[in-house]
Design a protein around this motif. Structure first.
Motif, mmCIF file in Angstrom:
data_model
loop_
_atom_site.group_PDB
_atom_site.id
_atom_site.type_symbol
_atom_site.label_atom_id
_atom_site.label_comp_id
_atom_site.label_asym_id
_atom_site.label_seq_id
_atom_site.Cartn_x
_atom_site.Cartn_y
_atom_site.Cartn_z
ATOM 1 N N SER A 18 -95.170 -2.126 -7.795
ATOM 2 C CA SER A 18 -95.478 -2.232 -6.001
ATOM 3 C C SER A 18 -96.007 -3.308 -5.702
ATOM 4 C CB SER A 18 -96.354 -1.042 -5.760
ATOM 5 O OG SER A 18 -96.759 -1.074 -4.445
ATOM 6 N N THR A 19 -95.247 -3.994 -4.783
ATOM 7 C CA THR A 19 -96.142 -5.259 -4.350
ATOM 8 C C THR A 19 -97.433 -5.006 -3.380
ATOM 9 O OG1 THR A 19 -94.472 -4.966 -2.192
ATOM 10 C CG2 THR A 19 -93.787 -6.219 -4.041
ATOM 11 N N GLU A 20 -97.645 -3.669 -3.063
ATOM 12 C CA GLU A 20 -98.886 -3.471 -2.355
ATOM 13 C C GLU A 20 -99.656 -2.518 -3.051
ATOM 14 O OE1 GLU A 20 -99.638 -4.806 0.813
ATOM 15 O OE2 GLU A 20 -97.820 -5.983 0.528
ATOM 16 N N PRO A 21 -101.035 -2.412 -2.929
ATOM 17 C CA PRO A 21 -101.574 -0.938 -3.193
ATOM 18 C C PRO A 21 -101.149 0.104 -2.747
ATOM 19 C CG PRO A 21 -103.311 -2.700 -2.246
ATOM 20 C CD PRO A 21 -101.925 -3.157 -2.126
ATOM 21 N N LEU A 22 -100.928 1.112 -3.598
ATOM 22 C CA LEU A 22 -100.610 2.474 -3.081
ATOM 23 C C LEU A 22 -101.559 3.415 -2.716
ATOM 24 C CD1 LEU A 22 -97.555 2.743 -5.753
ATOM 25 C CD2 LEU A 22 -97.310 2.123 -3.472
ATOM 26 N N ASP A 23 -101.544 4.194 -1.611
ATOM 27 C CA ASP A 23 -102.373 5.109 -1.379
ATOM 28 C C ASP A 23 -102.275 6.506 -2.100
ATOM 29 O OD1 ASP A 23 -101.041 6.880 0.567
ATOM 30 O OD2 ASP A 23 -101.053 4.931 1.634
ATOM 31 N N GLU A 24 -103.264 7.114 -2.312
ATOM 32 C CA GLU A 24 -103.141 8.373 -3.039
ATOM 33 C C GLU A 24 -102.089 9.343 -2.382
ATOM 34 O OE1 GLU A 24 -106.746 10.664 -4.548
ATOM 35 O OE2 GLU A 24 -107.529 8.624 -4.561
ATOM 36 N N GLU A 25 -101.942 9.180 -0.989
ATOM 37 C CA GLU A 25 -101.003 10.314 -0.523
ATOM 38 C C GLU A 25 -99.648 10.116 -0.666
ATOM 39 O OE1 GLU A 25 -100.569 10.346 3.694
ATOM 40 O OE2 GLU A 25 -102.382 11.805 3.627
ATOM 41 N N THR A 26 -99.278 8.586 -0.844
ATOM 42 C CA THR A 26 -97.700 8.289 -1.269
ATOM 43 C C THR A 26 -97.676 8.492 -2.692
ATOM 44 O OG1 THR A 26 -98.272 6.333 0.385
ATOM 45 C CG2 THR A 26 -96.395 6.278 -1.374
ATOM 46 N N LEU A 27 -98.741 8.332 -3.543
ATOM 47 C CA LEU A 27 -98.495 8.634 -5.030
ATOM 48 C C LEU A 27 -98.348 10.036 -5.375
ATOM 49 C CD1 LEU A 27 -101.065 6.167 -6.271
ATOM 50 C CD2 LEU A 27 -98.418 5.933 -6.673
ATOM 51 N N ALA A 28 -99.230 10.959 -4.377
ATOM 52 C CA ALA A 28 -99.076 12.317 -4.577
ATOM 53 C C ALA A 28 -97.773 12.883 -4.244
ATOM 54 C CB ALA A 28 -99.959 13.148 -3.654
ATOM 55 N N GLY A 29 -97.095 12.408 -3.415
ATOM 56 C CA GLY A 29 -95.686 12.446 -2.730
ATOM 57 C C GLY A 29 -94.631 12.387 -4.236
ATOM 58 N N GLY B 211 -105.986 2.119 -1.170
ATOM 59 C CA GLY B 211 -105.179 2.144 -2.110
ATOM 60 C C GLY B 211 -105.410 1.868 -3.474
ATOM 61 N N TRP B 212 -104.489 1.996 -4.583
ATOM 62 C CA TRP B 212 -104.822 1.535 -5.952
ATOM 63 C C TRP B 212 -103.850 0.699 -6.390
ATOM 64 C CZ3 TRP B 212 -108.466 4.200 -9.188
ATOM 65 C CH2 TRP B 212 -108.856 5.593 -8.483
ATOM 66 N N ALA B 213 -104.478 -0.197 -7.224
ATOM 67 C CA ALA B 213 -103.293 -1.482 -7.623
ATOM 68 C C ALA B 213 -103.985 -1.975 -9.049
ATOM 69 C CB ALA B 213 -103.556 -2.672 -6.701
ATOM 70 N N PHE B 214 -103.157 -2.506 -10.039
ATOM 71 C CA PHE B 214 -103.514 -3.125 -10.983
ATOM 72 C C PHE B 214 -103.918 -4.588 -10.618
ATOM 73 C CE2 PHE B 214 -100.820 -0.167 -13.493
ATOM 74 C CZ PHE B 214 -101.923 0.342 -14.450
ATOM 75 N N ARG B 215 -105.016 -4.908 -11.271
ATOM 76 C CA ARG B 215 -105.497 -6.561 -10.966
ATOM 77 C C ARG B 215 -105.819 -7.209 -12.464
ATOM 78 N NH1 ARG B 215 -103.086 -6.591 -7.051
ATOM 79 N NH2 ARG B 215 -104.111 -6.495 -5.092
ATOM 80 N N THR B 216 -105.592 -8.251 -12.639
ATOM 81 C CA THR B 216 -106.335 -8.730 -13.887
ATOM 82 C C THR B 216 -108.101 -8.750 -14.033
ATOM 83 O OG1 THR B 216 -106.269 -10.999 -12.864
ATOM 84 C CG2 THR B 216 -104.653 -10.253 -14.227
ATOM 85 N N ALA B 217 -108.420 -8.471 -14.933
ATOM 86 C CA ALA B 217 -110.098 -8.159 -15.201
ATOM 87 C C ALA B 217 -110.869 -9.476 -14.568
ATOM 88 C CB ALA B 217 -110.422 -7.832 -16.435
ATOM 89 N N VAL B 218 -111.763 -8.921 -13.907
ATOM 90 C CA VAL B 218 -112.558 -9.717 -12.996
ATOM 91 C C VAL B 218 -113.216 -10.780 -14.106
ATOM 92 C CG1 VAL B 218 -114.608 -10.098 -11.461
ATOM 93 C CG2 VAL B 218 -113.035 -8.128 -11.188
ATOM 94 N N ASP B 219 -113.802 -10.400 -15.182
ATOM 95 C CA ASP B 219 -114.335 -11.173 -15.860
ATOM 96 C C ASP B 219 -113.738 -12.381 -16.632
ATOM 97 O OD1 ASP B 219 -113.190 -8.929 -17.655
ATOM 98 O OD2 ASP B 219 -114.150 -9.962 -19.209
ATOM 99 N N LEU B 220 -112.292 -12.018 -16.488
ATOM 100 C CA LEU B 220 -111.406 -13.168 -17.044
ATOM 101 C C LEU B 220 -110.928 -14.291 -15.982
ATOM 102 C CD1 LEU B 220 -108.783 -10.624 -18.715
ATOM 103 C CD2 LEU B 220 -110.668 -12.362 -19.982
ATOM 104 N N ALA B 221 -111.323 -14.116 -14.793
ATOM 105 C CA ALA B 221 -111.018 -14.963 -13.848
ATOM 106 C C ALA B 221 -111.348 -16.588 -14.406
ATOM 107 C CB ALA B 221 -111.907 -14.790 -12.500
ATOM 108 N N PRO B 222 -112.510 -16.767 -14.783
ATOM 109 C CA PRO B 222 -112.695 -18.191 -15.169
ATOM 110 C C PRO B 222 -111.681 -18.760 -16.152
ATOM 111 C CG PRO B 222 -114.417 -17.031 -15.415
ATOM 112 C CD PRO B 222 -113.400 -15.982 -15.153
ATOM 113 N N GLU B 223 -111.130 -17.749 -17.131
ATOM 114 C CA GLU B 223 -110.095 -18.317 -18.155
ATOM 115 C C GLU B 223 -108.729 -18.203 -17.515
ATOM 116 O OE1 GLU B 223 -110.807 -17.108 -22.144
ATOM 117 O OE2 GLU B 223 -111.912 -15.699 -21.345
ATOM 118 N N LEU B 224 -108.461 -17.602 -16.366
ATOM 119 C CA LEU B 224 -107.157 -17.593 -15.765
ATOM 120 C C LEU B 224 -107.042 -18.713 -14.805
ATOM 121 C CD1 LEU B 224 -106.788 -13.688 -15.435
ATOM 122 C CD2 LEU B 224 -105.723 -14.991 -17.034
ATOM 123 N N ARG B 225 -108.317 -19.050 -14.410
ATOM 124 C CA ARG B 225 -108.314 -20.456 -13.507
ATOM 125 C C ARG B 225 -107.156 -20.415 -12.631
ATOM 126 N NH1 ARG B 225 -107.220 -25.616 -14.664
ATOM 127 N NH2 ARG B 225 -106.712 -24.781 -16.700
#
Lengths: 280, 205, 205
Positions: free
Chosen positions: B28-39, B69-83
């Motif tokens: 998904s390009t956008e975070p998905l809300d629970e209602e949509t996912l429940a559908g 909504g819910w979304a996958f994101r790269t882990a916050v603590d990796l931010a410096p390494e992902l630059r």
């Protein structure tokens, strides 16, 4: 022939099948439309032999193709040149296969037949794998990439995103624009209404009696479009002059010749209609 | 016995739903809300989301709740390494692409020549940009009055566009054949008077 | 004692690298090549990639290898549930599909060869369209008279059709064994435009 058409109704599906009682020519046209050229059509004919393409009878295939082309031409269907080239080649191949081989450098009829069979197999193979390829799970349709990518400075490959396609397209468009610039210089000779008004004014003085509009038109040089534009311009000019009260117009009916007469030499308003009737 | 079989089915169904949930959130390009996912998944989606979140918590990618909504994101603590850098993929201007193409095809070519081919003035910034980016460099001076500088493309240019040599650039005829040199004859009705042959080859944009 | 501590460090470092690798791959839509990844992760990236691939194999998102690169993609078996209809405007003609297959199996292949295989002139815009999809690009020129341009497929082609390499093209070995990947023109008079040296005149239909 009928068999052949029936087979293709099955093969090329909807548009052909939908036509039940159309004329032969339309059916042929539809059948031809389903093919990507003569080789494609030969392949379809070859499949109709219902044997492995490696054991196909080239002679029979040539006959079928020639019959098809002959039928198509009989109903005065215009056949693309490459279909006729193929027909000529197949007729030649047939003669080579049926007559004793002459001495010489030419490839033998059998070699030619084998070459054709190879081409058919190769095309068949390509059609087969094209289908397999597009039956695979495809990215963006069956499987999906990360929907919300996060921009990372990973490869340091390039700050600017520009592909070879972008570059080539830009150059192509630039060239096309340039070529179009040349186009606009090409002169287009059309007759203007101003010219027609001037011309009519000078001619009318010398033609006191009714005359057809056509007789005022300039002589034949220029051809089609120029003549048509001259007619249009002169017609518009007579309307303009009539509005100004300088000419009278008369026409016997729709699409009948249009008559024009100058009106300067003291004609009275009253006798226009009488004049018109007297000419009937 | 029967109970067990049912359980196996349940487990399988549950795994199937988890996998679908995972794929939906990923694509998904956008975070998905629970209602949509429940559908798509069913009413138990809340529990499944928690299960996924727990699974991904220690990993390099995490499932986060953002807004509604819910979304996958790269882990916050990796931010410096992902630059992250904001300006990763800027679009090159049309003028710059065109100029680059003309240099590629006409090199060595002077700025004056580029301008006469394009029919518009080339801003100095365009050539600077292309040079800064390593795609072009100055060539020899032309031995004509004023000795103008010529421009040529670099090896990096070939590299970027995946070309081995300049000779691998498609020719104008190749472009035309491939449909990239778009030539649409128009004004066919007017062709009757004026020189037909001239109009026939004419192009329009 | 010391040994153990070192091991713990090693394990931790390894997990850190795995997480970073996961994040890098997850963040990108395009496949990332191993070299790029090695530059960020280190030489052991090959092993780590295999470990990630194994971890994701049963999940809803899988790690796939394509054309020298690696990318996360939704699992193939979920296709029916995730299927997006192809936009009508993006649907390809039979001619375009066949042309793509011929380029894929016969590459590098000239336009003339494509025409001789299909027995029909390539209509304008076909190659253009395939290139716009990002599936093909010009290759080297053939060192024969006229030096015709050849066409080859791209890495994106592999990615789009879920292929790891060109060797994974359906039936490619069978076709090669049967001699059907010979792209030489065999009949004179068929695909008469197949004269590459005269491409400029090769405008068709």
């Amino acid at each position: 022939m009928a068999d052949l058409l029936a087979e293709h109704e099955a093969d090329t599906a909807a548009p052909v099948a939908a036509v039940a009682e159309e004329s032969a020519s339309e059916q042929l046209l539809l059948v031809l439309d389903g093919f990507e050229g003569p080789l494609d059509m030969l392949l379809a004919l070859g499949r109709d032999q219902k044997v492995d393409l490696t054991r196909i009878s080239i002679l029979e295939l040539a006959d079928q193709y020639l019959t098809f082309v002959a039928e198509a031409r009989k109903v005065r269907l215009e056949l693309a040149a490459d279909y006729l080239v193929m027909a000529a080649w197949l007729a030649y191949l047939k003669s080579r296969l049926l007559l004793p081989e002459p001495e010489g450098e030419e490839p033998s009829g059998e070699d030619m037949a084998a070459a054709l069979a190879f081409q058919l197999q190769r095309l068949e193979a390509m059609k087969g794998v094209a289908e397999k390829l597009f039956a695979r799970p495809r990215l963006g349709i069956d499987l999906h990439p990360r929907g919300a990518p996060e921009d990372l400075d990973l490869r340091r490959k390039s700050v600017y995103e520009v592909t070879l396609f972008d570059l080539l397209r830009a150059y192509g468009q630039q060239r096309a624009r340039k070529e179009s610039g040349v186009l606009h210089i090409a002169p287009v000779r059309l007759y203007s209404m101003e010219e027609a008004v001037q011309r009519l004014s000078s001619l009318l003085g010398r033609m006191p009696d009714w005359a057809t509009l056509a007789s005022f038109l300039p002589g034949g040089e220029g051809g089609g479009l120029l003549t048509r534009s001259a007619l249009a311009a002169h017609f518009a000019a007579t309307l303009e002059l009539a509005k100004a009260g300088r000419v009278e117009l008369r026409q016997e009916g729709a699409f009948a010749p249009l008559y024009v007469r100058g009106r300067e030499a003291g004609s009275r308003d009253g006798d226009i209609s009488e004049e018109a009737q007297s000419h009937d | 016995m029967i109970k067990e079989v049912t359980d196996a089915h349940e487990v399988e169904a549950r795994i199937g739903k988890l996998r679908l949930l995972e794929a939906l959130l990923f694509a998904s390009t956008e975070p998905l809300d629970e209602e949509t996912l429940a559908g798509r998944i069913g009413p138990e989606v809340g529990l499944l989301l928690e299960e996924l979140r727990a699974h991904y918590a220690p990993r390099g990618v995490t499932l986060v709740r953002t807004g509604g909504g819910w979304a996958f994101r790269t882990a916050v603590d990796l931010a410096p390494e992902l630059r992250r850098e904001e300006e990763v993929s800027r679009k090159l201007s049309r003028a710059a692409i065109e100029t680059l193409a003309i240099i590629a095809y006409h090199q060595p070519v002077t700025r004056g020549e580029i301008e006469s081919i394009r029919g518009v003035a080339t801003s100095k910034g365009t050539l600077d940009l292309l040079m800064e980016h390593g795609w072009i460099r100055p060539g020899k001076r032309r031995e004509t009055p004023g000795r103008p500088l010529t421009w040529i493309t670099t090896d990096h240019f070939l590299d970027h566009f995946g070309l081995e040599t300049l000779r691998d650039l498609p020719s104008v005829d190749d472009l035309r054949a491939a449909g990239l040199l778009d030539s649409r004859p128009v004004l066919l009705g007017l062709g009757a008077t004026a020189d037909d042959s001239a109009l026939g080859t004419g192009d329009e944009t």
